[in-house]
Design an enzyme around this catalytic site. Structure first.
Site, short mmCIF file in Angstrom:
data_model
loop_
_atom_site.label_atom_id
_atom_site.label_comp_id
_atom_site.label_asym_id
_atom_site.label_seq_id
_atom_site.Cartn_x
_atom_site.Cartn_y
_atom_site.Cartn_z
N ASP A 298 0.86 -1.18 0.00
CA ASP A 298 0.00 0.00 0.00
C ASP A 298 0.90 1.24 0.00
O ASP A 298 2.12 1.14 0.19
CB ASP A 298 -0.89 -0.04 1.25
CG ASP A 298 -2.08 0.88 1.16
OD1 ASP A 298 -2.30 1.49 0.10
OD2 ASP A 298 -2.82 0.98 2.16
N GLU B 55 2.76 5.03 -3.94
CA GLU B 55 2.73 5.98 -5.06
C GLU B 55 4.06 6.71 -5.29
O GLU B 55 4.34 7.01 -6.46
CB GLU B 55 1.61 6.99 -4.85
CG GLU B 55 0.21 6.41 -4.92
CD GLU B 55 -0.17 5.60 -3.69
OE1 GLU B 55 -0.93 4.64 -3.83
OE2 GLU B 55 0.33 5.92 -2.59
N ASP C 132 -8.93 3.76 -2.14
CA ASP C 132 -9.79 4.13 -1.01
C ASP C 132 -11.13 4.69 -1.48
O ASP C 132 -11.39 5.90 -1.41
CB ASP C 132 -9.07 5.16 -0.13
CG ASP C 132 -7.79 4.58 0.47
OD1 ASP C 132 -7.63 3.36 0.46
OD2 ASP C 132 -6.95 5.38 0.95
#
Length: 930
Positions: A521, A524, A597
């Site tokens: 997770d 990015e 999300d």
């Protein structure tokens, strides 16, 4: 007391402020100088580049691309002298290569210059190895049918035509000359060459919206841009196209196709942004960039004409889709902050041809383990071992199968990854082993932000070895994320990827077992105190590469290294399972992704379908959306509808935020528990079909979850349908996207009938049907002419279903014919690469069902066998009168009964069923209906 109208106004202002605050965290095009400049230019407003010194060498065309004499910031260049003056605009090097299978590669870069000059970044490790050597055609000659034009063949029926002045590249059909794709037809190609900073260049004191600035400022952050402006922009036109798709990731709810962002009739809109970002509670319908980026666009039009374009560039990208200037053509503008032009044109001609061409360059999806296709249960966070045991027991108690239980960041010791909170999880190995005894697995989270704690062994090793990304001053970059002060491994470096991979060994990751898999997770990367909640663009990576140049691929490299770590852990025998939030082109080779999300509302449920369809079209077929929505508390009806739709996602996981109410499937009353149970059972019954489709995807690049037009490319009614989708070639699914919906219109394409999965009722094709909405299922249909394999005995997990018998559901078309496939291997190893698999085709014609072997003879060193049999054959559309079936070899007879299509209690008896034919799936056999 305030008047009611004033109260409402204040509420609206508050809501508007909340929404605007979220948007203000991220730059728009007007705050991004390279985008603002490129977008302000009308077609043909730039001085034209021209082509010179064309030659053919080693199977590729090479040429110089000369800048226009009046180009902004440029001086006239003498192409004979090729000036190396650092302040002169140098000519560019253009290279064209024709690749096998209908692919053209275009490369444009700066020429090598005087010693010490820096080269522009070219993204490594994304293309399959040796793409040029493996695929490049050896061109025998160049054609010159007209002065100032060079042509050469790409594949049978297609050629490339390079116009010299003004520069334009057209991929066209031959001999007709009809264009398919073109580059720079609107004259918008621009290439900012590297240059030294000059007097008068801006220093970034503003908000990053001025032309010619050197440094840029956004909110409280200043990007030093030490190498100055270096953007690239150009136009690409898709001829014969009605719509374009792809370039994820964006939340699209109102359209499957990419809507025009500029032009006549288009309201003010941002371009489609490709810049991997941690976007908190993203909007359900917006062109803003999200967690991943794939700069691949697929076009499709009437006449089943398809083409594709891929730009291998990991810097921030903005893409405009221009409103149609003429029918049957879509113009697009591609703008990027840095890098080079390394672009691929895919000529199709069919949509599946384009997907195969893209897969031949970036790779087909990896073949997952079979358990990964089943249901996953996750939340942030299961509190401790007792909580894990209670959730596991709850699934058994309520007869709901599941295969994977997930642990989020709270399972660690102070959010130090590869550790356990030993107060809450004192016996992690035994916890995993208890799940494994039921055929279940565990996934733990491992993120890229490493807690800066000298007692933490990962941080200590990374610091001592210089393994962190550096800031613009050359020090280890420090940002803020879940553990607090954190640094980030420079995963672009192959040595550091190898080091990271070693951390997943059982010896290094204490408390892990072979049944533990990984979730990446925040990759990015997410940096809470960074510009736009990510890493500063002027941070420095391996090879003196700026973060701006590699940003969109950071998560890709992290996913790669994690997958390689699990592969090493299993000595190369165990297929990895790694879920990643960030992604780039090629991520399909390393595991699954999800849409991040999302929120528990109906708009996000609707948006999940076009989002997943566009991911699949760009290679990322192993994808899903958080069932129920990550943020918020879904009402029971929304949760049930999400399970019913999610059961058809390629990746099927329920997940929820830390602050949400608990939402295990049995917490919403017996009625809703039963509805969720039925949805999960349906997924488990279809696992053989899903696994067969994943095998197809791993070979062909064709996704598991498909837009309708991929199977019906001539049907215009399907081109922009983002509410229904195909699962493989055989199933059509229509979601329910509104609360308390009473009826829904479902368009069923094609000339053949469709059979309801619930009760076998037939509906005509090429028509819309208004159907009453049922609470126990969403509209789903099997296409006439197909055969689907199922397993209808429900166990605790898919692993416990391995030896269970199969059911074949035959849906006959108007010719009373059908066919389908079944692929089986051991579900976990790579032995299938050495021939250890069963691959059968089932063909029904003339009242005869035949099982045919599709595996090549002597296909490899490994063998795979199975004693599984077919226990039921359901035949939809069979005329009345059939009494029995005769099975060869052996001349055995089996009775035909009229029985239920499904195992639901009270299901109406509508389908002729051959019971207990007991033919082995591994054998050749024939079953004749009399």
């Amino acid at each position: 007391m305030l008047p009611r109208s004033l109260v409402l106004l204040q509420l609206l202002l508050l809501l508007s402020s909340a929404s605007a605050w979220k948007k203000d965290e991220f730059r728009n095009c007007d705050q991004t100088p390279f985008c603002k400049r490129a977008r302000s230019r009308p077609p043909h407003s730039l001085p034209s580049f021209s082509v010179a010194d064309v030659s053919l060498s080693d199977g590729s065309l090479s040429a110089l691309l000369l800048p226009p004499s009046s180009h902004p910031l440029h001086q006239v260049v003498d192409s004979a002298s090729h000036s190396d003056s650092p302040d002169s605009p140098r000519p560019l090097l253009l290279r064209l290569s024709a690749l096998h299978g209908g692919i053209l590669r275009l490369e444009i870069d700066e020429l090598e210059t005087a010693s010490g000059s820096r080269r522009r970044f070219r993204v490594p490790d994304v293309l399959l190895p040796d793409v040029d050597d493996r695929l490049r055609l050896r061109l025998p000659r160049l054609g010159s049918p007209a002065p100032g034009l060079s042509t050469f063949p790409i594949s049978p029926g297609f050629e490339a035509a390079l116009r010299h002045d003004p520069f334009e590249l057209v991929v066209r059909r031959s001999p007709s000359g009809d264009p398919v794709l073109s580059f720079n037809s609107l004259g918008l190609f621009d290439f900012e060459t590297l240059r030294p900073k000059r007097h008068g260049d801006g220093d970034g004191d503003g908000d990053g919206d001025g032309d010619g600035e050197w440094a840029e400022r956004f909110r409280s952050h200043t990007d030093s841009r030490p190498r100055g402006p270096q953007s690239v922009s150009f136009d690409v036109s898709f001829h014969g196209a009605d719509f374009v798709y792809g370039v994820p990731e964006h939340a699209l709810s109102s359209s499957l196709a990419l809507r025009p962002t500029r032009g006549p009739g288009v309201d003010s809109s941002e371009p489609y942004r490709l810049f991997n970002l941690d976007v908190f509670e993203y909007l359900a319908d917006s062109p803003f960039g999200l967690y991943g980026s794939v700069p691949f666009m697929l076009a499709h039009g009437a006449g089943a004409s398809s083409s594709g374009f891929f730009w291998l560039n990991a810097a921030e990208m903005q893409i405009d889709v221009l409103a149609p200037s003429s029918a049957g053509r879509v113009d697009t503008l591609w703008m990027c902050e840095a890098g080079v032009v390394d672009a691929f044109f895919f000529v199709g001609p069919g949509p599946k041809d384009v997907l195969a061409q893209y897969a031949s360059v970036t790779g087909a999806p990896a073949m997952p383990q079979q358990f990964a296709l089943a249901y996953h249960q996750c939340r942030w966070n299961y509190r401790d071992e007792e909580d894990v045991a209670a959730v596991d027991a709850g699934f058994d108690e309520h007869d709901i199968p599941y295969d994977v239980l997930w642990l989020d960041i709270e399972h660690t010791d102070g959010r130090r990854y590869f550790t356990w909170d030993r107060a809450l999880f004192p016996h992690p190995e035994q916890m995993q082993q208890r799940l494994a005894a039921k055929g279940r697995h565990m996934v733990t989270i491992v993120d890229p932000h490493i807690k800066r704690d000298d007692s933490y062994y990962i941080h200590k090793e990374a610091t001592e070895n210089g393994y962190y990304v550096k800031d613009a001053s050359g020090n280890d970059f420090e940002g803020w994320c879940w553990p607090g002060s954190s640094s980030y491994p420079d995963i672009l470096n192959p040595e550091i990827r190898e080091w990271w991979a070693d951390k997943f060994s059982l010896q290094s990751y204490k408390g892990s077992t072979p049944s533990l898999y990984i979730w990446n997770d925040m990759n990015e990367p997410s940096v809470f105190n960074g510009p736009e909640v990510t890493m500063p663009r002027d941070a420095i990576h391996y090879g003196n590469v700026e973060h701006r140049e590699v940003h969109n691929a950071y998560g890709y490299y992290f996913h790669m290294a994690t997958s390689d770590g699990l592969l090493k852990r299993g000595d190369g025998k165990d297929r990895p399972f790694v879920l990643s939030r960030a992604f780039f082109a090629g991520s399909q080779r390393y595991g699954a992704v999800w849409t991040g999300d999302n929120t528990a509302d109906w708009d996000h449920l609707r948006a999940s379908v076009p989002m997943l369809l566009n991911l699949g079209l760009t290679g990322l077929t192993f994808s899903g959306a958080d069932v129920g929505g990550f943020f918020g508390n879904p009402e029971p009806e929304l949760l049930v509808r999400w399970y019913q739709l999610g059961a058809f996602y390629p990746f099927f996981r329920g997940h929820a935020h830390l602050d949400t109410k608990r939402r295990e499937p049995w917490l919403f009353g017996e009625k809703n528990t039963a509805l969720i149970r039925e949805a999960v059972h349906l997924r488990y019954s279809l696992l053989p079909y899903f696994y067969t489709l994943f095998r197809e995807a791993s070979v062909s690049g064709v996704p598991v979850m498909r837009p309708l037009w991929l199977e019906f490319p001539d049907d215009k009614e399907t081109f922009n349908n983002g509410e229904a989708f195909m699962v493989g070639p055989s199933l059509l699914v229509q979601g329910i996207y509104q609360e308390r919906e009473k009826s829904v219109s479902v368009y069923l394409p094609g000339e053949q009938s469709w059979y309801s999965l619930r009760d076998g009722v037939a509906y005509g094709g090429s028509a819309s049907h208004k159907l009453d909405v049922r609470e126990d299922s969403i509209p789903s249909f099997q296409r006439a002419g197909t055969i689907i394999p199922r397993k209808d005995r429900f166990r605790r997990s898919s692993t416990q279903m391995v030896n269970d018998p199969y059911t074949l559901v035959i849906a006959l078309n108007s010719s009373l014919a059908a066919e389908g496939e079944l692929y089986v291997d051991d579900g976990k190893s790579y032995d299938f690469e050495q021939g250890a698999f069963i691959h059968r085709r089932f063909v029904f014609a003339d009242k005869k069902l035949t099982s045919v072997n599709l595996a090549p003879a002597n296909s490899g060193a490994k063998k795979f066998s199975s004693d599984c049999v077919v226990e039921r054959i359901i035949v939809l559309g069979l005329p009345a009168g059939a009494k029995k079936a005769v099975i060869e070899p052996g001349n055995r007879e089996a009775e035909i009964e009229i029985g239920p299509l499904n195992l639901r209690a009270g299901s109406s008896p509508v389908a002729p069923t051959i019971r207990k034919p007991n033919v082995r799936i591994a054998d050749d056999w024939t079953l004749r209906i009399l």
